[in-house]
Design an enzyme around this catalytic site. Structure first.
Site, PDB file in Angstrom:
ATOM      1  NE  ARG A 236     -15.542 -28.186  68.807  1.00  0.00           N
ATOM      2  CZ  ARG A 236     -16.358 -27.282  69.346  1.00  0.00           C
ATOM      3  NH1 ARG A 236     -16.073 -26.778  70.533  1.00  0.00           N
ATOM      4  NH2 ARG A 236     -17.451 -26.886  68.726  1.00  0.00           N
ATOM      5  CG  ASP A 260     -15.114 -25.501  78.856  1.00  0.00           C
ATOM      6  OD1 ASP A 260     -15.697 -25.866  79.901  1.00  0.00           O
ATOM      7  OD2 ASP A 260     -15.724 -25.167  77.818  1.00  0.00           O
ATOM      8  CD  GLU A 265     -15.791 -32.287  74.778  1.00  0.00           C
ATOM      9  OE1 GLU A 265     -14.762 -31.689  75.158  1.00  0.00           O
ATOM     10  OE2 GLU A 265     -16.808 -31.700  74.385  1.00  0.00           O
ATOM     11  CG  HIS A 297     -17.780 -28.407  75.559  1.00  0.00           C
ATOM     12  ND1 HIS A 297     -17.322 -29.167  74.510  1.00  0.00           N
ATOM     13  CD2 HIS A 297     -18.009 -27.176  75.045  1.00  0.00           C
ATOM     14  CE1 HIS A 297     -17.285 -28.434  73.411  1.00  0.00           C
ATOM     15  NE2 HIS A 297     -17.689 -27.216  73.721  1.00  0.00           N
ATOM     16  CB  ALA A 299     -16.462 -22.061  77.554  1.00  0.00           C
TER      17      ALA A 299
END
Ligand code: NAD
Length: 337
Positions: A236, A260, A265, A297, A299
């Site tokens: 996170r 990531d 975000e 984000h 992954a």
């Protein structure tokens, strides 16, 4: 038919969820908008909603949903920090999630970011696309024989650690709830966080976001890391204080970062801002470093993970609307018997 409105729909969710409803009695209405106080007003005639990490289910949204007979909140994520569970409890709603879709997807992405950094792949790719085939400045380093520190050894952290062992790395781990049998069998050593940071050439984050892990990587902890170490975060964004990372990259204390996730975000990741521009100076600065790789984000984003998210989510919708219990381990509220 049991109707569900699916919020924050992207094409990959539409394909996976829409392809799983045959013969289930579930009817999905896909909506691109995020669920929030405004869009909640337009929900009507549904058994439930299906939401992702960017949807906001605070008390006002939950009360609005409940007032029109919506009984089920189906999260297509593992995390549930965006849902006011107390409010859902007060309204007697059922909340389900997908606790583990593919830890391999996330772990493999962490390692992809790491390899992109250790072998300067983004720089190399940019060069050859401009027909520059020189190798100057592209010297990387072997992972074999180096030390990796894995922070958080749950589902994803364990798989990441095992992949890194496969490269021939020494793996250190830090977790307030260690798993000594696993560590012994994999020849992985648990250490306190400060020692892990001091000894690792690569640090990869796999802990959840809690009050203890917020800004776990900050100016002070970065200063205790080995000079030139690489940092990977697929957990996170708020585990990392991004301005401190920028400072450490500028001074060379940090050798590179593969991210990531990013603390701020929301409203950026998952969106196409190519015509509006990026209005976040910290993220924009991070993107200027040749030794930083950022993905938005993604992954989790494999066919395998999406298929599992769709299977669990649609199965739970069908079971709950026909009076059956949710799949074991997937119901957040009310607590499953
Ligand atoms: P998990 O619950 O199986 O494991 C988390 C581990 O972190 C546990 O062992 C826990 O004890 C440990 N932990 C808690 N506090 C810690 C601390 N202060 N220091 C070190 N370790 C600590 O979770 P998981 O399935 O392995 O997922 C890990 C995280 O990955 C999730 O919380 C989520 O934030 C993130 N995630 C990201 C993506 C993505 O697409 N980028 C996808 C799924 C999950």
């Amino acid at each position: 038919m049991a109707r569900f409105q699916v919020f924050s729909t992207k094409s990959y969710y539409r394909d996976a969820l829409g392809g799983s409803t045959a013969d289930t009695g579930v009817d999905l209405v896909f909506r691109a908008e995020r669920l929030d106080a405004d869009t909640a007003q337009s929900v009507v005639g549904v058994a439930g909603v299906c939401v992702g990490s960017q949807d906001l289910l605070d008390r006002s949204v939950i009360e609005s949903l409940s007032s029109v007979g919506c009984r089920i909140i189906a999260l297509r994520t593992a995390g549930f920090n965006n849902v006011d569970l107390d409010a859902a409890a007060d309204r007697g709603m059922t909340v389900v999630r997908v606790p583990a879709y593919s830890p391999y997807a996330v772990a493999e992405h962490a390692v992809a970011l790491l390899l992109a950094l250790s072998r300067k792949l983004t720089l190399a790719h940019d060069r050859v696309r401009a027909f520059n085939f020189s190798l100057d400045g592209l010297v990387g380093f072997d992972l074999h024989g180096k030390t990796a520190g894995v922070i958080g050894t749950g589902r994803i952290g364990q798989i990441t650690a095992q992949i890194l062992k496969g490269f021939g790395m020494s793996v250190l781990a830090s977790d307030p709830f260690p798993n000594p049998e696993w560590a012994d069998s994999e020849r992985i050593r648990y250490l306190p966080l400060d020692r892990l940071l001091a000894e690792s050439e690569v640090v990869t984050l796999h802990a959840p976001l809690t009050s203890e892990t917020t800004h776990l990587i900050n100016r002070e902890t970065l200063a205790t890391m080995r000079r030139g170490a690489l940092l990977v975060n697929v957990s996170r964004g708020a585990l990392v204080d991004a301005p401190s990372v920028i400072g450490a990259l500028e001074s060379g204390q940090l050798g590179g970062a593969g991210l990531d996730v990013y603390e701020h975000e929301e409203g950026i990741f998952f969106e196409d801002l190519s015509t509006t521009g990026l209005h976040d100076d910290t993220l924009a600065r991070l993107l200027t470093f040749p030794n930083v790789i950022i993905t938005s984000h993604q992954a989790f984003l494999t066919h395998d993970a999406l298929d599992e998210i769709a299977r669990v989510t649609v199965t739970n919708m069908a079971r709950l609307t026909s009076g059956e219990s949710a799949l074991p381990g997937t119901q957040l509220f009310p607590a499953a018997p």
